[in-house]
Design a protein around this motif. Structure first.
Motif, PDB file in Angstrom:
ATOM      1  N   ILE A 111       0.841  -1.198   0.000  1.00  0.00           N
ATOM      2  CA  ILE A 111       0.000   0.000   0.000  1.00  0.00           C
ATOM      3  C   ILE A 111       0.877   1.249   0.000  1.00  0.00           C
ATOM      4  CG2 ILE A 111      -1.692   1.293   1.327  1.00  0.00           C
ATOM      5  CD1 ILE A 111      -2.938  -1.288   2.204  1.00  0.00           C
ATOM      6  N   LYS A 112       1.949   1.247   0.791  1.00  0.00           N
ATOM      7  CA  LYS A 112       2.862   2.395   0.781  1.00  0.00           C
ATOM      8  C   LYS A 112       3.461   2.612  -0.598  1.00  0.00           C
ATOM      9  CE  LYS A 112       4.196   1.951   5.649  1.00  0.00           C
ATOM     10  NZ  LYS A 112       5.338   1.757   6.587  1.00  0.00           N
ATOM     11  N   THR A 113       3.812   1.525  -1.252  1.00  0.00           N
ATOM     12  CA  THR A 113       4.387   1.637  -2.598  1.00  0.00           C
ATOM     13  C   THR A 113       3.385   2.231  -3.570  1.00  0.00           C
ATOM     14  OG1 THR A 113       5.781  -0.287  -2.140  1.00  0.00           O
ATOM     15  CG2 THR A 113       5.508   0.362  -4.445  1.00  0.00           C
ATOM     16  N   HIS A 114       2.125   1.777  -3.498  1.00  0.00           N
ATOM     17  CA  HIS A 114       1.094   2.309  -4.395  1.00  0.00           C
ATOM     18  C   HIS A 114       0.828   3.787  -4.117  1.00  0.00           C
ATOM     19  CE1 HIS A 114       0.638  -1.494  -6.088  1.00  0.00           C
ATOM     20  NE2 HIS A 114      -0.326  -1.999  -5.344  1.00  0.00           N
ATOM     21  N   VAL A 115       0.818   4.172  -2.854  1.00  0.00           N
ATOM     22  CA  VAL A 115       0.549   5.577  -2.512  1.00  0.00           C
ATOM     23  C   VAL A 115       1.630   6.479  -3.085  1.00  0.00           C
ATOM     24  CG1 VAL A 115       0.462   7.212  -0.606  1.00  0.00           C
ATOM     25  CG2 VAL A 115      -0.811   5.075  -0.457  1.00  0.00           C
ATOM     26  N   LEU A 116       2.886   6.111  -2.897  1.00  0.00           N
ATOM     27  CA  LEU A 116       3.982   6.938  -3.407  1.00  0.00           C
ATOM     28  C   LEU A 116       4.014   6.944  -4.933  1.00  0.00           C
ATOM     29  CD1 LEU A 116       6.797   5.959  -0.882  1.00  0.00           C
ATOM     30  CD2 LEU A 116       5.317   7.965  -0.865  1.00  0.00           C
ATOM     31  N   GLN A 117       3.656   5.815  -5.546  1.00  0.00           N
ATOM     32  CA  GLN A 117       3.614   5.771  -7.011  1.00  0.00           C
ATOM     33  C   GLN A 117       2.525   6.683  -7.557  1.00  0.00           C
ATOM     34  OE1 GLN A 117       2.810   1.893  -8.598  1.00  0.00           O
ATOM     35  NE2 GLN A 117       2.783   2.581 -10.715  1.00  0.00           N
ATOM     36  N   LEU A 118       1.345   6.656  -6.946  1.00  0.00           N
ATOM     37  CA  LEU A 118       0.252   7.514  -7.405  1.00  0.00           C
ATOM     38  C   LEU A 118       0.576   8.982  -7.184  1.00  0.00           C
ATOM     39  CD1 LEU A 118      -2.813   5.462  -6.122  1.00  0.00           C
ATOM     40  CD2 LEU A 118      -2.055   5.711  -8.476  1.00  0.00           C
ATOM     41  N   ALA A 119       1.231   9.301  -6.071  1.00  0.00           N
ATOM     42  CA  ALA A 119       1.600  10.699  -5.812  1.00  0.00           C
ATOM     43  C   ALA A 119       2.665  11.182  -6.784  1.00  0.00           C
ATOM     44  CB  ALA A 119       2.093  10.845  -4.377  1.00  0.00           C
ATOM     45  N   GLU A 148      -0.347  10.278   6.145  1.00  0.00           N
ATOM     46  CA  GLU A 148       0.836   9.959   6.939  1.00  0.00           C
ATOM     47  C   GLU A 148       1.938   9.365   6.076  1.00  0.00           C
ATOM     48  OE1 GLU A 148      -0.440   7.396  10.009  1.00  0.00           O
ATOM     49  OE2 GLU A 148      -1.500   8.945  11.154  1.00  0.00           O
ATOM     50  N   ILE A 149       1.580   8.529   5.102  1.00  0.00           N
ATOM     51  CA  ILE A 149       2.585   7.936   4.215  1.00  0.00           C
ATOM     52  C   ILE A 149       3.260   9.022   3.377  1.00  0.00           C
ATOM     53  CG2 ILE A 149       2.919   6.372   2.267  1.00  0.00           C
ATOM     54  CD1 ILE A 149       0.626   4.687   3.378  1.00  0.00           C
ATOM     55  N   LEU A 150       2.456   9.928   2.835  1.00  0.00           N
ATOM     56  CA  LEU A 150       3.015  11.011   2.025  1.00  0.00           C
ATOM     57  C   LEU A 150       3.870  11.950   2.874  1.00  0.00           C
ATOM     58  CD1 LEU A 150      -0.092  11.908  -0.188  1.00  0.00           C
ATOM     59  CD2 LEU A 150       1.888  10.526  -0.822  1.00  0.00           C
ATOM     60  N   ASN A 151       3.410  12.248   4.074  1.00  0.00           N
ATOM     61  CA  ASN A 151       4.157  13.152   4.938  1.00  0.00           C
ATOM     62  C   ASN A 151       5.483  12.539   5.368  1.00  0.00           C
ATOM     63  OD1 ASN A 151       4.380  15.608   6.531  1.00  0.00           O
ATOM     64  ND2 ASN A 151       4.069  14.313   8.323  1.00  0.00           N
ATOM     65  N   ALA A 152       5.484  11.227   5.658  1.00  0.00           N
ATOM     66  CA  ALA A 152       6.727  10.557   6.059  1.00  0.00           C
ATOM     67  C   ALA A 152       7.731  10.502   4.914  1.00  0.00           C
ATOM     68  CB  ALA A 152       6.420   9.138   6.551  1.00  0.00           C
ATOM     69  N   ALA A 153       7.233  10.433   3.673  1.00  0.00           N
ATOM     70  CA  ALA A 153       8.113  10.394   2.499  1.00  0.00           C
ATOM     71  C   ALA A 153       8.545  11.780   2.044  1.00  0.00           C
ATOM     72  CB  ALA A 153       7.433   9.652   1.352  1.00  0.00           C
ATOM     73  N   GLY A 154       8.049  12.821   2.707  1.00  0.00           N
ATOM     74  CA  GLY A 154       8.420  14.176   2.330  1.00  0.00           C
ATOM     75  C   GLY A 154       7.695  14.704   1.115  1.00  0.00           C
ATOM     76  N   VAL A 155       6.554  14.123   0.786  1.00  0.00           N
ATOM     77  CA  VAL A 155       5.757  14.562  -0.365  1.00  0.00           C
ATOM     78  C   VAL A 155       4.732  15.567   0.144  1.00  0.00           C
ATOM     79  CG1 VAL A 155       4.262  13.853  -2.252  1.00  0.00           C
ATOM     80  CG2 VAL A 155       6.101  12.351  -1.481  1.00  0.00           C
ATOM     81  N   GLY A 156       4.853  16.807  -0.294  1.00  0.00           N
ATOM     82  CA  GLY A 156       3.957  17.844   0.171  1.00  0.00           C
ATOM     83  C   GLY A 156       2.599  17.794  -0.505  1.00  0.00           C
ATOM     84  N   PRO A 157       1.610  18.467   0.065  1.00  0.00           N
ATOM     85  CA  PRO A 157       0.270  18.475  -0.530  1.00  0.00           C
ATOM     86  C   PRO A 157       0.232  19.369  -1.761  1.00  0.00           C
ATOM     87  CG  PRO A 157       0.325  19.892   1.396  1.00  0.00           C
ATOM     88  CD  PRO A 157       1.660  19.233   1.334  1.00  0.00           C
ATOM     89  N   PRO A 158      -0.637  19.059  -2.729  1.00  0.00           N
ATOM     90  CA  PRO A 158      -0.785  19.943  -3.888  1.00  0.00           C
ATOM     91  C   PRO A 158      -1.548  21.190  -3.485  1.00  0.00           C
ATOM     92  CG  PRO A 158      -2.357  18.148  -4.000  1.00  0.00           C
ATOM     93  CD  PRO A 158      -1.497  17.887  -2.803  1.00  0.00           C
ATOM     94  N   PRO A 159      -1.417  22.342  -4.149  1.00  0.00           N
ATOM     95  CA  PRO A 159      -0.564  22.522  -5.336  1.00  0.00           C
ATOM     96  C   PRO A 159       0.861  22.898  -5.013  1.00  0.00           C
ATOM     97  CG  PRO A 159      -1.842  24.478  -4.947  1.00  0.00           C
ATOM     98  CD  PRO A 159      -2.241  23.519  -3.858  1.00  0.00           C
TER      99      PRO A 159
END
Length: 361
Positions: A111-119, A148-159
């Motif tokens: 699931i973490k892999t899919h979330v980061l791939q989609l982001a 939480e997954i996006l925040n831990a990976a350092g992926v900020g919210p759009p835009p």
């Protein structure tokens, strides 16, 4: 859990004879209790007597073979102690505290892999949109978990999320982009010639439009007209023209393509990587033919470049197209790995500098 299972297994064979021969079995059980008590006393003659877990296990198992009214006479401990030992061994079967962790269960790696791939592939989507896409894939996960997954990976919210990069833009628009760039050829007599390369990003098809000693703006405009006529005969034509800021192009050059419905995109100054696709094809032209052929004159280089253009578009395999040439529209029929009785025919181009291979008929 293991102790409870052993206790259950030990009680079953001991309780089976008690149904058939209750009186004799009780006597044998009494003897076993007394023998074990004697062994405990010999092991530790000093008082008070301390019973190990194995002793408690054995006494609790033998208690099923002896009537409860005689427990106080046979066993060295009180009946309530025997019942407490029995409950402890039985309750261990239902004790899951060792397997239970505090808090929510961890999120699966897939699931973490899919979330980061989609982001990564959809920079304009937020965590709730990604949650909906995961639900369509069959993964039921909360929106807060995606955040939480996006925040831990350092992926900020759009835009505010960075992107798309220049490479992502070119990849998304590859089917509609044609690039343009000049490159020079030096003859054997020291004369410098210029040619205009126009590769298509989507198919990799190469257009080499003319060769001249003086690349003026008027000459470039004429090459643009020739290319638009060729592109006009196709069903699908490009939508963008990517070029650098060379002064050889001029406003009239862009007007020819804009009149045909193409939008001209200029790369940044001194940034050849923004037109990397064109730079790579020009590098291939140099490495594969120009660095190995002595160019005599303008007519010679026209013939050499025309032969390479035909080879590049009709035969040369491209990694970006799954080893298909630029003009191929579909994957060829699968070939078997058995030895084909037909022989392979080699076609020599440019004096054997380039070879093409085909099966004989």
């Amino acid at each position: 859990m293991i102790v409870s299972l052993l206790y259950k297994v030990a009680r079953q064979p001991l309780s089976l004879p008690s149904v058939l021969l209750r009186r004799d079995t009780a006597k044998d059980a009494e003897l076993l209790v007394l023998r074990h008590e004697n062994a405990v006393l010999r092991r530790q003659p000093a008082s008070p007597v301390r019973y190990e877990p194995a002793d408690r296990f054995w006494f609790a198992a033998l208690s099923a073979l002896i009537p409860r009214r005689r427990w106080s006479e046979i066993f060295p401990v009180t009946p309530s102690t025997l019942l407490a030992w029995h409950r402890r061994f039985t309750a261990a079967k239902w004790d899951y505290s060792a397997h239970r962790r505090a808090g929510r269960p961890p999120t699966r790696t897939v699931i973490k892999t899919h979330v980061l791939q989609l982001a990564r592939e959809n920079p304009r989507r937020g965590h709730r949109r990604i949650q909906g896409e995961l639900a369509r894939l069959g993964h039921r996960v909360a929106a807060s978990t995606v955040w939480e997954i996006l925040n831990a990976a350092g992926v900020g919210p759009p835009p505010r999320r960075s992107g798309p990069t220049w490479r992502e833009f070119l990849t998304a628009q590859a089917e509609g982009i044609i690039a343009a760039d000049f490159f020079h050829i030096d003859t054997a007599l020291g004369r410098r010639l210029y040619a205009l390369a126009l590769p298509e990003h989507g198919t990799g098809r190469l257009h080499i439009s003319g060769v001249t000693t003086h690349p003026t703006r008027e000459w470039a405009v004429q090459q643009a007209r020739n290319l638009t006529i060729e592109l006009g005969t196709r069903i699908e034509s490009p939508r963008f023209l990517l070029r650098d800021r060379d002064g050889k192009y001029g406003v009239a050059f862009d007007a020819v393509f804009e009149a045909d419905g193409l939008e001209v995109i200029l790369s940044a100054p001194r940034a050849p990587r923004m037109n990397a696709h064109c730079e790579r094809i020009i590098g291939s032209i140099r490495r594969e033919i120009l660095d190995h052929v002595l160019i005599l004159n303008e007519a010679h280089v026209r013939r050499v470049l025309a032969e390479y253009e035909r080879h590049h578009n009709t035969h040369r395999p491209h990694q970006g197209r799954h080893q298909l040439p630029s003009d191929a529209r579909e994957q060829p029929d699968a070939m078997t790995h058995d030895c084909d009785p037909r022989s392979v025919l080699r076609t020599r181009l440019l004096g054997g500098l380039i070879n093409e291979y085909r099966y004989t008929a």
